[in-house]
Design an enzyme around this catalytic site. Structure first.
Site, PDB file in Angstrom:
ATOM      1  N   ASP A  83      -0.267   5.067   0.914  1.00 27.38           N
ATOM      2  CA  ASP A  83      -0.543   6.072   1.957  1.00 27.38           C
ATOM      3  C   ASP A  83      -0.587   5.441   3.340  1.00 27.38           C
ATOM      4  O   ASP A  83      -1.381   4.531   3.595  1.00 27.38           O
ATOM      5  CB  ASP A  83      -1.871   6.778   1.657  1.00 27.38           C
ATOM      6  CG  ASP A  83      -1.790   7.591   0.382  1.00 27.38           C
ATOM      7  OD1 ASP A  83      -0.881   8.429   0.294  1.00 27.38           O
ATOM      8  OD2 ASP A  83      -2.607   7.375  -0.524  1.00 27.38           O
ATOM      9  N   ASP A  95       0.871  -1.172   0.000  1.00 33.69           N
ATOM     10  CA  ASP A  95       0.000   0.000   0.000  1.00 33.69           C
ATOM     11  C   ASP A  95       0.922   1.241   0.000  1.00 33.69           C
ATOM     12  O   ASP A  95       2.118   1.133   0.312  1.00 33.69           O
ATOM     13  CB  ASP A  95      -0.864  -0.036   1.266  1.00 33.69           C
ATOM     14  CG  ASP A  95      -1.620   1.260   1.493  1.00 33.69           C
ATOM     15  OD1 ASP A  95      -2.285   1.722   0.547  1.00 33.69           O
ATOM     16  OD2 ASP A  95      -1.535   1.812   2.611  1.00 33.69           O
TER      17      ASP A  95
HETATM   18  C1  XBP Z   1      -5.477   6.080   0.398  1.00 33.75           C
HETATM   19  C2  XBP Z   1      -6.650   6.923   0.167  1.00 33.75           C
HETATM   20  C3  XBP Z   1      -6.495   8.075  -0.724  1.00 33.75           C
HETATM   21  C4  XBP Z   1      -5.592   9.184  -0.171  1.00 33.75           C
HETATM   22  C5  XBP Z   1      -5.670  10.425  -1.007  1.00 33.75           C
HETATM   23  O1  XBP Z   1      -5.919   4.813   0.871  1.00 33.75           O
HETATM   24  O2  XBP Z   1      -7.729   6.674   0.659  1.00 33.75           O
HETATM   25  O3  XBP Z   1      -7.776   8.616  -0.962  1.00 33.75           O
HETATM   26  O4  XBP Z   1      -6.030   9.519   1.132  1.00 33.75           O
HETATM   27  O5  XBP Z   1      -5.371  10.164  -2.349  1.00 33.75           O
HETATM   28  P1  XBP Z   1      -4.932   3.560   0.841  1.00 33.75           P
HETATM   29  P2  XBP Z   1      -6.362  10.649  -3.532  1.00 33.75           P
HETATM   30  O6  XBP Z   1      -3.721   3.909   1.635  1.00 33.75           O
HETATM   31  O7  XBP Z   1      -5.729   2.468   1.507  1.00 33.75           O
HETATM   32  O8  XBP Z   1      -4.644   3.234  -0.593  1.00 33.75           O
HETATM   33  O9  XBP Z   1      -6.710  12.061  -3.228  1.00 33.75           O
HETATM   34  O10 XBP Z   1      -5.551  10.501  -4.796  1.00 33.75           O
HETATM   35  O11 XBP Z   1      -7.559   9.735  -3.491  1.00 33.75           O
HETATM   36 MG    MG Z   2      -2.982   3.114   3.468  1.00 36.68          MG
END
Ligand code: XBP
Ligand code: MG
Length: 263
Positions: free
Chosen positions: A14, A12
């Site tokens: 973020d 993953d």
């Molecule tokens: C990441 C997200 C994303 C980020 C923002 O989730 O939910 O929406 O917060 O990015 P994960 P965007 O770590 O589970 O993949 O603004 O591009 O959506």
């Molecule tokens: Mg995440």
């Protein structure tokens, strides 16, 4: 599963590769709100609650519906949120270029070691593709984009976590079954997605996700750790190691897989 049959690590982005949410996305959202003339502000605590909604555009629409019903400065709401999301990602890229975000402990080490050991590397994320490339460029270097055999983002798979769609997509691209892979996640939405695709999941918690329900996780640690500065095992289905101090590396993952088989 034989200890030598771990073939791929699926990361993953973020919260797992880096703490991008609090100091990256959140700040960029607020910059985009200011720029658009909106009196919206997402503080650290509020953003933690909003993270239950995956996808930046979906998160903003949810906020507008649930928290702040004021009129939008546009007649076409859907188009407005598309533009606002693009502006947010532009600000996010500028923050990354400014070196605002570092990788979490142990990520660089584990990626290098996994490459050396011949494991296949994959990214499975709900964020936008440009956000992945800008993070990799400004942390590991532009060449690191090619370390990953598959980079699956919201651009390829619009159905966001907790849907398992992104994990089904990467498994299909790899041509591997789930039991040859390990997913690395930080959030409950991510864990649910990975588990629904049948993946063992290592969770590295962070400040936003520490209190979440991680039932079904294979291993839960506070961080991957570094030699001399290990992480702590907080739980997981690989029982018998809770409370241990660990540096998560490829030999440890293989040892835990053997331990799992011996039960
Ligand atoms: C990441 C997200 C994303 C980020 C923002 O989730 O939910 O929406 O917060 O990015 P994960 P965007 O770590 O589970 O993949 O603004 O591009 O959506
Ligand atoms: Mg995440």
């Amino acid at each position: 599963m034989q200890n030598n049959t771990l073939k791929a690590l699926i990361f993953d982005i973020d919260g797992t590769l880096a703490d991008t949410e609090r100091d990256g996305h959140r700040v960029a959202f607020n910059q985009a709100f200011d720029e658009a003339g909106l009196n919206w502000h997402w503080d650290v605590e509020l953003y933690g609650r909003l993270l239950a909604v995956t996808g930046g555009r979906e998160r903003m629409m949810h906020y507008h519906q649930q928290y702040n019903h004021g009129p939008l400065p546009a007649t076409d709401g859907a188009a407005f949120f598309v533009g606002l999301h693009q502006a947010k990602n532009r600000h996010y890229a500028a923050l990354m270029a400014g070196g605002q975000i570092a990788l979490r402990p142990g990520i660089r080490r584990l990626l290098h070691q996994a490459r050396h050991e011949g494991l296949r590397l994959v990214i499975a994320t709900t964020t936008t593709r440009s956000n992945v490339t800008v993070l990799l460029e400004h942390t590991l270097g532009a060449e690191s984009i090619d370390w990953f055999e598959v980079i699956a983002t919201a651009d390829e798979v619009p159905d966001k976590k907790p849907s398992p769609a992104v994990y089904h997509y990467v498994l299909q691209q790899l041509g591997l079954t789930a039991h040859h892979c390990l997913a690395l996640e930080d959030s409950s939405n991510g864990l649910v997605a990975a588990r629904a695709a049948g993946l063992r999941t290592l969770v590295t918690i962070n400040d936003y996700t520490a209190g979440s329900d991680f039932s079904g996780a294979w291993l839960i640690v506070d961080q991957l750790g570094e030699p001399g500065s290990p992480g702590t095992v907080r739980g997981g289905e690989v029982s018998g190691v809770a409370g241990h101090h660990v540096v998560v590396d490829v030999p440890l993952l293989r040892r835990l897989l053997v331990l799992e088989q011996s039960r």
